[in-house]
Design a protein around this motif. Structure first.
Motif, mmCIF file in Angstrom:
data_model
loop_
_atom_site.group_PDB
_atom_site.id
_atom_site.type_symbol
_atom_site.label_atom_id
_atom_site.label_comp_id
_atom_site.label_asym_id
_atom_site.label_seq_id
_atom_site.Cartn_x
_atom_site.Cartn_y
_atom_site.Cartn_z
ATOM 1 N N SER A 61 0.826 -1.200 0.000
ATOM 2 C CA SER A 61 0.000 0.000 0.000
ATOM 3 C C SER A 61 0.868 1.261 0.000
ATOM 4 O O SER A 61 0.570 2.233 -0.703
ATOM 5 C CB SER A 61 -0.923 -0.011 1.222
ATOM 6 O OG SER A 61 -1.674 1.172 1.278
ATOM 7 N N SER A 64 2.368 1.700 -3.475
ATOM 8 C CA SER A 64 1.321 2.139 -4.384
ATOM 9 C C SER A 64 1.023 3.630 -4.185
ATOM 10 O O SER A 64 0.907 4.389 -5.155
ATOM 11 C CB SER A 64 0.063 1.303 -4.156
ATOM 12 O OG SER A 64 -0.969 1.714 -5.003
ATOM 13 N N ASN A 68 1.552 6.633 -6.891
ATOM 14 C CA ASN A 68 0.445 7.523 -7.239
ATOM 15 C C ASN A 68 0.837 8.983 -7.040
ATOM 16 O O ASN A 68 0.503 9.836 -7.854
ATOM 17 C CB ASN A 68 -0.801 7.195 -6.419
ATOM 18 C CG ASN A 68 -1.533 5.993 -6.954
ATOM 19 O OD1 ASN A 68 -1.418 5.646 -8.126
ATOM 20 N ND2 ASN A 68 -2.284 5.333 -6.096
#
Length: 109
Positions: A61, A64, A68
């Protein structure tokens, strides 16, 4: 990828940005990507060590979210610099269409 998909993904300006990145911008982006690369290596080590699933998922997470953030930063820069400059030169609509395609692709994941 089929031949049609390849043509559809062709962008307005594949060679270089309309407004070239400064050395400082490149250095900041590369440093962020190197940190993410280190995080991914850490994930590989966690898998090798058979670490607890939740710990691995938390790190996935984090990677990610970091990717992003880099992507959104790049999109913001593109909109503020490249699309803005293209609009001044009369190519704004074409570049805005391209940006919207990328935003849609980026937000699919």
């Amino acid at each position: 990828m089929t031949g049609n998909e390849n043509q559809d993904s062709k962008m307005v300006q594949d060679e270089a940005p309309v407004v070239p990145r400064t050395n400082n911008e490149k250095e900041q982006m590369l440093n962020r990507l190197k940190r993410i690369e280190g995080q991914v290596r850490g994930l590989q080590k966690m898998i090798e060590e058979d670490r607890y699933c939740v710990d691995v998922l938390v790190q996935i997470s984090a990677v990610s979210a970091a990717l992003n953030k880099v992507g959104y930063s790049m999109m913001e820069r593109h909109a503020r610099m490249c699309v803005h400059q293209a609009a001044k030169q009369g190519d704004g609509e074409e570049y805005m269409d391209e940006l919207m395609k990328v935003v849609q692709q980026f937000t699919k994941s």
